[in-house]
Design an enzyme around this catalytic site. Structure first.
Site, PDB file in Angstrom:
ATOM      1  N   HIS A  82       0.611   0.482  10.241  1.00 55.05           N
ATOM      2  CA  HIS A  82      -0.918   0.965   9.703  1.00 55.05           C
ATOM      3  C   HIS A  82      -1.748   1.420  10.947  1.00 55.05           C
ATOM      4  CE1 HIS A  82       0.173  -2.153   6.517  1.00 55.05           C
ATOM      5  NE2 HIS A  82       0.096  -1.159   5.875  1.00 55.05           N
ATOM      6  N   GLY A 141       0.690  -1.147  -0.030  1.00 57.85           N
ATOM      7  CA  GLY A 141      -0.108  -0.032   0.091  1.00 57.85           C
ATOM      8  C   GLY A 141       0.800   0.997  -0.166  1.00 57.85           C
ATOM      9  N   ASP A 191      -1.735  -8.599   0.928  1.00 50.92           N
ATOM     10  CA  ASP A 191      -0.483  -8.685   0.038  1.00 50.92           C
ATOM     11  C   ASP A 191      -0.083 -10.301  -0.161  1.00 50.92           C
ATOM     12  OD1 ASP A 191       0.104  -5.927   0.199  1.00 50.92           O
ATOM     13  OD2 ASP A 191       1.091  -6.167   2.148  1.00 50.92           O
ATOM     14  N   GLY A 223       1.611   5.093   1.110  1.00 53.40           N
ATOM     15  CA  GLY A 223       1.665   5.925   2.685  1.00 53.40           C
ATOM     16  C   GLY A 223       2.871   5.546   3.385  1.00 53.40           C
ATOM     17  N   HIS A 224       3.887   4.814   2.772  1.00 54.91           N
ATOM     18  CA  HIS A 224       4.841   4.352   3.441  1.00 54.91           C
ATOM     19  C   HIS A 224       6.212   4.940   2.846  1.00 54.91           C
ATOM     20  CE1 HIS A 224       2.704   1.606   5.782  1.00 54.91           C
ATOM     21  NE2 HIS A 224       2.118   1.110   4.476  1.00 54.91           N
TER      22      HIS A 224
END
Length: 336
Positions: free
Chosen positions: A223, A55, A111, A57-58
Site C-alpha cells: 500500500h 482491499g 483485515d 487494487g491488488h
C-alpha cells in the site's frame, strides 16, 4: 496527479467487479447480498471451504484466484481497505459444506479485526472456522517479531497449496497445517521506484507517497508503506542482490534446499524487467546450490500502478511440490 481510465472514482470497485463477472461467469459468481466472489459451484460437498479477502487494487489478487483447486471465496473491500466483517461472514457461510472453513489473510489490522469478528459470528452458528495470518514480508519487521510482519505476495503460494490440499479432500486441520507450513517457509521483500494513486479525482488520483527522481524504496509495502531504506536508484542486478541477501538470510535458505521463486510485478513493471530480475535470482541461487523447483514471473499481487517488484522464496518439501503442481482453473492464476 496520476491519470486513470475510470468513470466515477466512487464506483471503481463495483464497475471492476461487473467487468470481471462478464469475463469469468463460467467459473465464478457474486453473492446477491454481499460484495463477495465465490466459485460458481460453491459450496462443494465434502470439501473444506477456503476464504480470503482484502482491499481492492491488488489485481489479480484476490478475486482472480477464486476457482477449482484454489480459493473458494474472496471478500472484496474498497481500494486498499478491508472488507467488512459481514462480507467475510457471508463468504464463510457461502462456502461451508459441513467440513469447516479456513480463512487466510494478510497481517493488516483492519483485515485481522474483521476476519476475527466474522469467524466468531460463524462459530456462533456452529461452523468450524480456523484462521491463518500470513506474514512473509521481511521488510516490515525483525525476525524476532514475526507477528508484526505484513503478508504480501507469499499469500499467493499459500493459496495455491491449500487450494490443492482441500481439493484432495483433506480435513480442516490438515489444510490449516499446510497453510502454516508454507507461511513459515516463505520470505518476501519488495522495492519500488514510483508510487501508486488511489482513485480520488475525475480520471485520476493523488500518489500515495513520493520519491525523488533518482530514488527507490527498499522494503516497500503493497500500500506504499515505508520500507527499510530509501536510496538512490541502482541497477537491476544490484537491487536484486540486496533483496536476495535479506531474504536468503532470514529463514535462512541453505544449500540443497528446493524452492519456488515468485517475481511479482507491483503494477507497472514490464515483464522485460521482471525477467532481468529473475535472471539474477537464478544465478544467485545456482551459485548457492539452491534448486529452483518452480518459478513464477509476472503480476500476482499488485499495488495499482506502483513501479516496483518483490521477490518471494518458499522452501519446498515433497508435499508442497505436489500441491504447487496440482491443476487449477482460477481465472487469473499464472500457470507454469
Amino acid at each position: 496527479m496520476l491519470k486513470k481510465f475510470i468513470n466515477d472514482p466512487k464506483k471503481v470497485v463495483d464497475e471492476m467487479l461487473e467487468g470481471f463477472l462478464f469475463a469469468h461467469s463460467d467459473k465464478v459468481k457474486k453473492l446477491s447480498t454481499s460484495r463477495v466472489i465465490v466459485r460458481k459451484d460453491a459450496p462443494i460437498k465434502g470439501k473444506v471451504g477456503l476464504v480470503t479477502g482484502g482491499g481492492s487494487g491488488h489485481k489479480p489478487a484476490y478475486i482472480g484466484y477464486v476457482g477449482e483447486g484454489l480459493i473458494d471465496a474472496a471478500a472484496v473491500g474498497e481500494i486498499f481497505s478491508s472488507p467488512s466483517a459481514q462480507q467475510i461472514y457471508d463468504a464463510i457461510k457461502a462456502v461451508n459444506s459441513g467440513r469447516g472453513v479456513l480463512c487466510v489473510l494478510g497481517n493488516y489490522s483492519g483485515d485481522v479485526m474483521n476476519f476475527d469478528m466474522a469467524s466468531d459470528m460463524a462459530k456462533e452458528e456452529g461452523i468450524s472456522v480456523e484462521q491463518v495470518i500470513i506474514n512473509d514480508d521481511v521488510g516490515s519487521g525483525s525476525k524476532e517479531q514475526m507477528e508484526n510482519r505484513r503478508g504480501v505476495a507469499g499469500e499467493v503460494i499459500v493459496w495455491k497449496a491449500i487450494g490443492a490440499k482441500a481439493q484432495e479432500g483433506a480435513n480442516l486441520e490438515e489444510v490449516k497445517k499446510v497453510a502454516e507450513k508454507v507461511n513459515s517457509n516463505t520470505r518476501s521483500m519488495g522495492v519500488a521506484h514510483s508510487p501508486c494513486a488511489v482513485p480520488s479525482l475525475p480520471y485520476g488520483g493523488e500518489p500515495t507517497f513520493t520519491l525523488g527522481e533518482n530514488e527507490m524504496e527498499i522494503g516497500v509495502g503493497h500500500h506504499g508503506e515505508p520500507g527499510v531504506e530509501r536510496t538512490k536508484m541502482k541497477s537491476a542486478d544490484e537491487i536484486t542482490e540486496i533483496l536476495m541477501e535479506k531474504v536468503l538470510q532470514d529463514l535462512p535458505f541453505k544449500e540443497n534446499n528446493e524452492v519456488s521463486v515468485l517475481i511479482d510485478g507491483l503494477g507497472s513493471t514490464p515483464l522485460l524487467e521482471l525477467y532481468i530480475i529473475y535472471r539474477k535470482v537464478a544465478k544467485i541461487l545456482t551459485q548457492k546450490k539452491i534448486k529452483i523447483y518452480k518459478p513464477y514471473i509476472g503480476e500476482f499481487f499488485t499495488s495499482l500502478e506502483m513501479g516496483g517488484f518483490s521477490i518471494t522464496l518458499t522452501k519446498l518439501d515433497e508435499e508442497l511440490k505436489r500441491l504447487l503442481d496440482a491443476p487449477t482453473n482460477a481465472p487469473l492464476f499464472v500457470h507454469v
